[in-house]
Write a protein that holds these residues in place. Sequence first.
Motif, PDB file in Angstrom:
ATOM      1  N   LEU A 119       7.091   3.296 -20.274  1.00 53.89           N
ATOM      2  CA  LEU A 119       8.231   3.153 -19.372  1.00 53.89           C
ATOM      3  C   LEU A 119       7.838   2.423 -18.095  1.00 53.89           C
ATOM      4  O   LEU A 119       8.514   1.466 -17.673  1.00 53.89           O
ATOM      5  CB  LEU A 119       8.800   4.530 -19.037  1.00 53.89           C
ATOM      6  CG  LEU A 119       9.905   4.550 -17.967  1.00 53.89           C
ATOM      7  CD1 LEU A 119      11.128   3.790 -18.454  1.00 53.89           C
ATOM      8  CD2 LEU A 119      10.272   5.998 -17.605  1.00 53.89           C
ATOM      9  N   PHE A 120       6.734   2.827 -17.493  1.00 57.12           N
ATOM     10  CA  PHE A 120       6.339   2.220 -16.213  1.00 57.12           C
ATOM     11  C   PHE A 120       5.698   0.847 -16.408  1.00 57.12           C
ATOM     12  O   PHE A 120       5.746   0.014 -15.504  1.00 57.12           O
ATOM     13  CB  PHE A 120       5.427   3.172 -15.438  1.00 57.12           C
ATOM     14  CG  PHE A 120       6.182   4.332 -14.843  1.00 57.12           C
ATOM     15  CD1 PHE A 120       7.028   4.133 -13.771  1.00 57.12           C
ATOM     16  CD2 PHE A 120       6.076   5.602 -15.388  1.00 57.12           C
ATOM     17  CE1 PHE A 120       7.749   5.177 -13.229  1.00 57.12           C
ATOM     18  CE2 PHE A 120       6.797   6.661 -14.852  1.00 57.12           C
ATOM     19  CZ  PHE A 120       7.635   6.446 -13.772  1.00 57.12           C
TER      20      PHE A 120
ATOM     21  N   MET B 218       1.787   3.591 -11.006  1.00 58.00           N
ATOM     22  CA  MET B 218       2.082   4.722 -11.890  1.00 58.00           C
ATOM     23  C   MET B 218       1.287   4.585 -13.186  1.00 58.00           C
ATOM     24  O   MET B 218       0.648   5.546 -13.650  1.00 58.00           O
ATOM     25  CB  MET B 218       3.576   4.761 -12.200  1.00 58.00           C
ATOM     26  CG  MET B 218       4.456   5.179 -11.039  1.00 58.00           C
ATOM     27  SD  MET B 218       4.403   6.948 -10.706  1.00 58.00           S
ATOM     28  CE  MET B 218       5.222   7.615 -12.141  1.00 58.00           C
ATOM     29  N   ALA B 219       1.325   3.395 -13.776  1.00 60.39           N
ATOM     30  CA  ALA B 219       0.592   3.165 -15.026  1.00 60.39           C
ATOM     31  C   ALA B 219      -0.904   3.341 -14.818  1.00 60.39           C
ATOM     32  O   ALA B 219      -1.608   3.893 -15.668  1.00 60.39           O
ATOM     33  CB  ALA B 219       0.888   1.757 -15.553  1.00 60.39           C
ATOM     34  N   PHE B 220      -1.399   2.893 -13.661  1.00 57.46           N
ATOM     35  CA  PHE B 220      -2.817   2.987 -13.316  1.00 57.46           C
ATOM     36  C   PHE B 220      -3.283   4.440 -13.327  1.00 57.46           C
ATOM     37  O   PHE B 220      -4.336   4.777 -13.879  1.00 57.46           O
ATOM     38  CB  PHE B 220      -3.017   2.376 -11.923  1.00 57.46           C
ATOM     39  CG  PHE B 220      -4.426   1.938 -11.633  1.00 57.46           C
ATOM     40  CD1 PHE B 220      -4.902   0.738 -12.117  1.00 57.46           C
ATOM     41  CD2 PHE B 220      -5.278   2.723 -10.875  1.00 57.46           C
ATOM     42  CE1 PHE B 220      -6.194   0.317 -11.849  1.00 57.46           C
ATOM     43  CE2 PHE B 220      -6.570   2.314 -10.601  1.00 57.46           C
ATOM     44  CZ  PHE B 220      -7.029   1.105 -11.087  1.00 57.46           C
TER      45      PHE B 220
ATOM     46  N   THR C 248       8.586  -2.926  -6.325  1.00 55.63           N
ATOM     47  CA  THR C 248       8.930  -2.094  -7.486  1.00 55.63           C
ATOM     48  C   THR C 248       7.905  -2.305  -8.599  1.00 55.63           C
ATOM     49  O   THR C 248       7.485  -1.355  -9.274  1.00 55.63           O
ATOM     50  CB  THR C 248      10.341  -2.435  -8.004  1.00 55.63           C
ATOM     51  OG1 THR C 248      11.283  -2.282  -6.937  1.00 55.63           O
ATOM     52  CG2 THR C 248      10.735  -1.526  -9.162  1.00 55.63           C
ATOM     53  N   GLY C 249       7.510  -3.577  -8.784  1.00 58.37           N
ATOM     54  CA  GLY C 249       6.463  -3.862  -9.765  1.00 58.37           C
ATOM     55  C   GLY C 249       5.157  -3.177  -9.406  1.00 58.37           C
ATOM     56  O   GLY C 249       4.475  -2.624 -10.275  1.00 58.37           O
ATOM     57  N   LYS C 250       4.803  -3.205  -8.122  1.00 56.00           N
ATOM     58  CA  LYS C 250       3.574  -2.542  -7.674  1.00 56.00           C
ATOM     59  C   LYS C 250       3.650  -1.039  -7.922  1.00 56.00           C
ATOM     60  O   LYS C 250       2.673  -0.407  -8.331  1.00 56.00           O
ATOM     61  CB  LYS C 250       3.361  -2.818  -6.176  1.00 56.00           C
ATOM     62  CG  LYS C 250       2.077  -2.236  -5.595  1.00 56.00           C
ATOM     63  CD  LYS C 250       0.846  -2.933  -6.142  1.00 56.00           C
ATOM     64  CE  LYS C 250      -0.444  -2.326  -5.599  1.00 56.00           C
ATOM     65  NZ  LYS C 250      -0.590  -2.462  -4.151  1.00 56.00           N
ATOM     66  N   PHE C 251       4.832  -0.451  -7.691  1.00 57.43           N
ATOM     67  CA  PHE C 251       5.040   0.973  -7.971  1.00 57.43           C
ATOM     68  C   PHE C 251       4.803   1.269  -9.456  1.00 57.43           C
ATOM     69  O   PHE C 251       4.112   2.233  -9.812  1.00 57.43           O
ATOM     70  CB  PHE C 251       6.461   1.375  -7.571  1.00 57.43           C
ATOM     71  CG  PHE C 251       6.811   2.807  -7.875  1.00 57.43           C
ATOM     72  CD1 PHE C 251       6.492   3.816  -6.989  1.00 57.43           C
ATOM     73  CD2 PHE C 251       7.471   3.135  -9.054  1.00 57.43           C
ATOM     74  CE1 PHE C 251       6.818   5.135  -7.270  1.00 57.43           C
ATOM     75  CE2 PHE C 251       7.807   4.448  -9.349  1.00 57.43           C
ATOM     76  CZ  PHE C 251       7.476   5.450  -8.451  1.00 57.43           C
TER      77      PHE C 251
ATOM     78  N   ALA D 163       0.832  -1.212   0.000  1.00 61.00           N
ATOM     79  CA  ALA D 163       0.000   0.000   0.000  1.00 61.00           C
ATOM     80  C   ALA D 163       0.863   1.257   0.000  1.00 61.00           C
ATOM     81  O   ALA D 163       0.554   2.249  -0.679  1.00 61.00           O
ATOM     82  CB  ALA D 163      -0.924  -0.003   1.212  1.00 61.00           C
ATOM     83  N   THR D 164       1.976   1.218   0.761  1.00 61.52           N
ATOM     84  CA  THR D 164       2.845   2.392   0.886  1.00 61.52           C
ATOM     85  C   THR D 164       3.493   2.767  -0.437  1.00 61.52           C
ATOM     86  O   THR D 164       3.689   3.953  -0.723  1.00 61.52           O
ATOM     87  CB  THR D 164       3.932   2.122   1.949  1.00 61.52           C
ATOM     88  OG1 THR D 164       3.299   1.767   3.186  1.00 61.52           O
ATOM     89  CG2 THR D 164       4.796   3.351   2.179  1.00 61.52           C
ATOM     90  N   THR D 165       3.816   1.772  -1.260  1.00 60.70           N
ATOM     91  CA  THR D 165       4.448   2.076  -2.557  1.00 60.70           C
ATOM     92  C   THR D 165       3.537   2.890  -3.460  1.00 60.70           C
ATOM     93  O   THR D 165       4.010   3.537  -4.399  1.00 60.70           O
ATOM     94  CB  THR D 165       4.836   0.779  -3.293  1.00 60.70           C
ATOM     95  OG1 THR D 165       3.680  -0.055  -3.448  1.00 60.70           O
ATOM     96  CG2 THR D 165       5.904   0.015  -2.533  1.00 60.70           C
ATOM     97  N   GLU D 166       2.230   2.871  -3.190  1.00 53.34           N
ATOM     98  CA  GLU D 166       1.305   3.617  -4.033  1.00 53.34           C
ATOM     99  C   GLU D 166       1.391   5.128  -3.789  1.00 53.34           C
ATOM    100  O   GLU D 166       1.113   5.919  -4.684  1.00 53.34           O
ATOM    101  CB  GLU D 166      -0.130   3.132  -3.797  1.00 53.34           C
ATOM    102  CG  GLU D 166      -0.360   1.686  -4.195  1.00 53.34           C
ATOM    103  CD  GLU D 166      -1.829   1.339  -4.319  1.00 53.34           C
ATOM    104  OE1 GLU D 166      -2.662   2.266  -4.344  1.00 53.34           O
ATOM    105  OE2 GLU D 166      -2.156   0.141  -4.398  1.00 53.34           O
TER     106      GLU D 166
END
Length: 529
Positions: free
Chosen positions: A400-401, A436-438, A429-432, A375-378
């Motif tokens: 890129l993301f 970003m893409a989301f 990192t994948g979740k980040f 959750a924090t990576t968001e």
Amino acid sequence: MGDYDDDTAFLGQSGPYFWTTFFLLNVVFVSTGFNGLYIVFVGAAPKHHCLIPDINLTEEWRDAIIPFTTVDGEEVQSQCSRYKIDVVRNLSAQGYIPGRDVNLTTLEQEGCLDGWNYSKEIYQSTIVTEWDLVCDNQWKVPFASSSLFVGYLVGSLVSGQLSDRFGRKKVVFMSLGVQCLSVLLQSFSHSWRMFCIMYLWVGASQISLYISAFVLGTEVLSKTMRVLFTTLGAFLFYCIGYMTLPWIAYGIREWRTLVAVLSTTSLINFPLWWFIPESPRWLMAQGRVKEAEAIVREAASKNKVQAPPVIFKESEELPLFKTYTMLDILKSKNLRCITLMCLLLWMAINIGYFGLSLNTSNLSGNPFVNCFLSATTEVPAYIVSTWLLKTCPRRVLLSLFLIIGGGVLLLIQFIPDTLHNVALALEMTGKFGFTMAFSIVYIYTAEIYPTVLRNIGMGMCSSAARVGSITAPYVIFLGTYNKVLPYILMGSLTIASSVVNLFLPETLHKDLPETVEQMQKCQGISEAY
């Protein structure tokens, strides 16, 4: 009517009224973070093996009655079978020693006929332990997760029509009520079927709440506050709920109590009915001009500005617009191609985003910490994307993301099991990258479609996203057969979508297309050269 933004320009771009409304609407989003992903804990499968009834067995045979099997190259106790009780009891009574006198691999096996014994090291109870959703029934857990996303699909299709008819504010608080009630009833579920049915209602009410509150904010707030609300506010407050969820689950390890407590998080929002206004734009569209003026005058009073005697001026002629449908998207080759590419993008991003979100309980280490980190990576992802979108090309940024998100998922399978922290860092990192893409794809898609088709285009993409999120639990379920399969599938699909994205038109520093003709001037990747 005249232009609403021009008619209400005297309110300014900020002030107490806008900041108060901004904050109160965002508070509503916190409950969606609580109630969206609690299945991560409620549907977790603790370590388990066949229950051995209280029969006369020697200590050696009681320890050896569960066969060993190879999972991902590691010898572990079987979770779904045991050596046949009658055979083992006879061997034990005759004094044979397992492994010395008897070759265990030759013994006949049977299923867990007496049920299972579950570890209580992490969870006191989950729906898995209560209804034995393991082995032949383990498919029921991803099905339960998918019922939430089916609810998302239903809610996204219905909420727009409801809010157009009854008003944004009424639908926001009606959705809050349904969400609170359905989550509470779910805690009293007497069967897996009832749990799934109530979870569908949770999903429908939650997405209805999110969309209606999102629309209400965009219609009530000023232009400046609207940008902050749509790009950062709603997402960050959702994250607050999401980040708080694992700590509530850490304190409450029994699933029924956890779900009942989470249902109360919606209750604190009901007093906001007396502080959040209805959308003046919607009231004007319904011909209720006096009510809209009353809200705007109250806003002027709170912002300490003087409202003119007449706020909304009648226009002599109302512009006529052609009504467009989904069939209009099929009429143009360019529109068809762009829509198909957008549908693939939204589906791939949602599979990756929800796949990683739902997979946190399967990662090595503490599931509560893993969920919190996920959750924090968001938070930095939403902040960074808001900043980058001001100056960076959408097409390059999104690709890129997507490559970052998909690339690290493909790398995870090469990380040894002993390097748990490295694998966890890659997953975050994948979740980040997916977050970003989301956030980028929402704005990018809105900028691609012309005004006359924007609502239809976004609706179709949203439906594709729901198909992706419905699929996500089953992608994670593949990990029960081979733990790298979900990563290979999600990573490959994401990399493919990043390539497809390069053929979409760039929208940075370009006016929003108003008509289909203006949109068709976009030439995709070739126009950059």
